[in-house]
Each structure stands twice: as structure tokens, then as C-alpha cells.
Design an enzyme around this catalytic site. Structure first.
Site, PDB file in Angstrom:
ATOM      1  N   LYS A  90       0.885  -1.285  -0.048  1.00 60.36           N
ATOM      2  CA  LYS A  90      -0.053  -0.155  -0.169  1.00 60.36           C
ATOM      3  C   LYS A  90       0.856   1.531  -0.003  1.00 60.36           C
ATOM      4  O   LYS A  90       1.916   1.446   0.721  1.00 60.36           O
ATOM      5  CB  LYS A  90      -0.886  -0.145   1.250  1.00 60.36           C
ATOM      6  CG  LYS A  90      -1.975  -1.167   1.341  1.00 60.36           C
ATOM      7  CD  LYS A  90      -2.831  -0.974   2.507  1.00 60.36           C
ATOM      8  CE  LYS A  90      -3.832  -2.061   2.548  1.00 60.36           C
ATOM      9  NZ  LYS A  90      -4.727  -2.144   1.572  1.00 60.36           N
ATOM     10  N   GLY A 162     -11.234  -3.307   8.665  1.00 61.01           N
ATOM     11  CA  GLY A 162     -10.881  -3.214  10.052  1.00 61.01           C
ATOM     12  C   GLY A 162     -11.972  -3.195  10.609  1.00 61.01           C
ATOM     13  O   GLY A 162     -11.986  -3.352  12.010  1.00 61.01           O
ATOM     14  N   ARG A 174     -22.936  -2.987  -4.438  1.00 61.50           N
ATOM     15  CA  ARG A 174     -24.334  -2.806  -4.913  1.00 61.50           C
ATOM     16  C   ARG A 174     -24.425  -1.262  -5.617  1.00 61.50           C
ATOM     17  O   ARG A 174     -25.222  -1.104  -6.653  1.00 61.50           O
ATOM     18  CB  ARG A 174     -25.468  -2.902  -3.935  1.00 61.50           C
ATOM     19  CG  ARG A 174     -25.625  -4.285  -3.510  1.00 61.50           C
ATOM     20  CD  ARG A 174     -26.977  -4.156  -2.608  1.00 61.50           C
ATOM     21  NE  ARG A 174     -27.476  -5.762  -2.171  1.00 61.50           N
ATOM     22  CZ  ARG A 174     -28.213  -6.588  -3.008  1.00 61.50           C
ATOM     23  NH1 ARG A 174     -28.477  -6.229  -4.120  1.00 61.50           N
ATOM     24  NH2 ARG A 174     -28.553  -7.872  -2.542  1.00 61.50           N
ATOM     25  N   GLY A 223     -14.375  -5.731   5.722  1.00 60.54           N
ATOM     26  CA  GLY A 223     -15.301  -6.268   6.293  1.00 60.54           C
ATOM     27  C   GLY A 223     -15.417  -7.837   6.072  1.00 60.54           C
ATOM     28  O   GLY A 223     -16.479  -8.389   6.800  1.00 60.54           O
ATOM     29  N   GLY A 244      -8.788  -8.512   4.973  1.00 51.48           N
ATOM     30  CA  GLY A 244      -7.723  -7.879   5.734  1.00 51.48           C
ATOM     31  C   GLY A 244      -7.504  -8.522   6.903  1.00 51.48           C
ATOM     32  O   GLY A 244      -6.880  -9.655   7.218  1.00 51.48           O
ATOM     33  N   SER A 245      -8.237  -7.762   7.970  1.00 56.33           N
ATOM     34  CA  SER A 245      -8.073  -8.315   9.535  1.00 56.33           C
ATOM     35  C   SER A 245      -9.073  -9.586   9.742  1.00 56.33           C
ATOM     36  O   SER A 245      -8.621 -10.345  10.800  1.00 56.33           O
ATOM     37  CB  SER A 245      -8.657  -7.164  10.290  1.00 56.33           C
ATOM     38  OG  SER A 245      -8.244  -6.004   9.962  1.00 56.33           O
TER      39      SER A 245
END
Length: 303
Positions: A90, A162, A174, A223, A244-245
């Protein structure tokens, strides 16, 4: 390539077709955030198509606060050396020097990411100035097309990184898909008006109308924490997912990573998704996005 360019040395550039083709190779897969070579190996063994090398996953960036910057080059190179799959890293929005450094390190893709603290509140990086393809986030079609106009080779719907909460990922994907569908059948007059409304180049708007999709790969992010989350995003039209997390903040990262890969591949088979969801241990602790103040919403970064 050196990150310092002399006055007489033109930057090395790659064609949009080549860079978009590189991103096409990731379609249908999962890209996982990793902070160590060991995590990168777990991701590779689980079937990830690429890893995102960073010092802190978004959940920790959110918890720690402060200014989030490009990761240490030694850490990135350690992850590059540990796996055979592509490695992303990143850069901050608008921080083209961080992007130059990442290209010099040999990363396969650069993510100009809203998860890091923006360096420029007006301009994004000129992505045509690099041979390395860029990934950029978007919450709507106009934002996606502006990033593509700057040279992005892949778009990811942003979600809210996150949080372990997929609601914003669903909302943004959407939104993009619905706005693409709305352009289908527009005549030229309507496309000119749409381009003005979207604040995007007419040529790109027309191309999307004709294709019925973006001219680059569209992944989803932000998410995704369970196999069902990953399958949901695929059924909604994402061509792959970033996690990610959700993996390395869970109780059993290796098992969850493999399960999310399986659900992403067999996203339209509820039985396989159910089997993949069994006995995974605790998922990461989630955050209700409604409780986040505007200043802590990463998806709002970018323009």
C-alpha cells in the site's frame, strides 16, 4: 527501477492493456493481508492468489490511530522472498514517491489505499507513470471511473476496512453495480449527462455502458470475515475478494483462510459454503459501522 529519477531519465511505463491483463489473472481469488513472512506462507498454502504486505492490518491501524504510512521496505522484501504468489503493498493516496519506492522494491501491485493516511487531499497519484499496476478503492461508479482514468488496473469496492462488518462492502458493491446497470441503453445525450453527473470522462462512461461492466477487474473489500461473507460478495458480482483483518485476527487463521478461499471459489454452492464454515473458531470481533464517526470512516477518503 530506482525511485529517484534524473532530469533526463523518463520514467518507465507499462501499457494499460498489460497492467489490466496482470490484474485479470487474479479473478476468482482471494487476496489476504499479511504482516509477516510466516503469515504470507499460511495465505499461500490456503490458496490465496496474492498477499498484501503491510505492517499493521486495518483493525490495528484503526485501534492504534495516528498517521499510517507505507510499510518498511525490509518487511515488504521479506514477504516477497517468502512466497511465489504476487505481492501487493500500500501507498498513501497521492504519495507518488511511496509508490516509486514500492515499484523499486519489485512489488507486483500497488494499492493506493484509503486505509493509510492520505498524503494529498486533492490529487491521487498518476498511475500511468508506473509499470506496476495499481489497485484503487471506490464507493460508487464515479469514483471508480476517476481512478481508472488515472490509470488504475483494478478496482475494489471499499467497504469499511478493519471492522469485520460486511455491510459497507455490500453497500458499495451494490452501488457500483446498480449505477453500471443504469447506464445500459442510454443514448449519447444521456451518456454525456451521466458523465457530468459522475464527474468521469465521457469515453469511459460510454465504454461501461457498452460493456455492462467496468473495463477493469472489480474486487470487493472491507469487512469480509467469514466464508459466507466472501460468497455473498461474489454472488453480488465481485470478481474476487480482499480479506484484511478477518483472517489473522480470528481464532484459527490457517483454517479460516482456506475456508474463505473455498467459499470464494464455490460461491454459488451453499452446501460447500456450509462445510467450509464448520469449526473455524472465533471470528474477529466486529465493529458496528453505525457507531463510527465520520472522521474514522476510511471509505470517505478519496475523491
Amino acid at each position: 527501477m530506482s525511485s529517484t529519477l534524473s532530469e533526463n531519465q523518463a520514467p518507465e511505463t507499462g501499457t494499460a492493456r498489460v497492467k489490466r491483463g496482470m490484474a485479470e489473472q487474479l479473478k476468482g481469488g482471494v487476496i489476504m493481508d499479511v504482516v509477516t513472512p510466516e503469515q504470507a506462507k499460511i495465505a499461500e498454502d490456503a490458496g490465496a492468489v496474492a498477499v498484501m504486505a503491510l505492517e499493521r492490518v486495518p483493525a490495528d491501524i484503526r485501534k492504534d490511530g495516528g498517521v499510517a504510512r507505507m510499510s518498511d521496505p525490509d518487511m515488504i522484501e521479506g514477504i516477497i522472498g517468502a512466497v511465489s504468489i504476487p505481492v501487493m503493498a500500500k501507498s498513501r493516496i497521492g504519495h507518488f514517491v511511496e509508490a516509486q519506492v514500492l515499484q523499486s522494491l519489485g512489488v507486483d501491485y500497488i494499492d493506493e489505499s484509503e486505509v493509510l493516511t492520505p498524503a494529498d487531499e486533492v490529487n491521487h497519484s498518476d498511475k500511468f507513470a508506473f509499470t506496476t499496476p495499481f489497485v484503487c478503492g471506490a464507493t460508487n461508479l464515479g469514483e471508480a471511473l476517476r481512478r481508472i482514468a488515472e490509470g488504475a488496473a483494478m478496482i475494489r469496492s471499499k467497504g469499511e476496512a478493519g471492522t469485520g462488518n460486511v455491510v459497507e462492502a455490500v453497500r458499495h458493491l451494490r452501488q457500483i453495480k446498480n449505477e453500471i446497470a443504469r447506464l445500459r441503453g442510454y443514448d449519447n445525450n444521456e451518456l454525456y449527462a451521466a458523465a457530468k453527473e459522475l464527474r468521469a470522462p465521457y469515453e469511459l462512461v460510454k465504454e461501461v455502458s457498452e460493456l455492462g461492466r467496468l473495463p477493469v477487474v472489480l474486487f470487493s473489500a472491507g469487512g469480509v470475515a467469514t466464508p459466507a461473507d466472501a460468497a455473498l460478495m461474489r454472488q453480488l458480482g465481485a470478481e474476487g475478494v480482499f480479506v484484511g483483518s478477518g483472517i489473522f485476527k480470528s481464532g484459527d487463521p490457517a483454517k479460516r483462510a482456506a475456508a474463505i478461499v473455498k467459499a470464494t471459489t464455490f460461491y454459488d454452492d451453499p452446501k460447500i459454503i456450509a462445510d467450509a464454515s464448520r469449526n473455524l473458531g472465533e471470528a474477529m470481533v466486529g465493529i458496528n459501522c453505525d457507531t463510527l464517526p465520520e472522521t474514522e470512516r476510511y471509505a470517505n477518503r478519496g475523491w
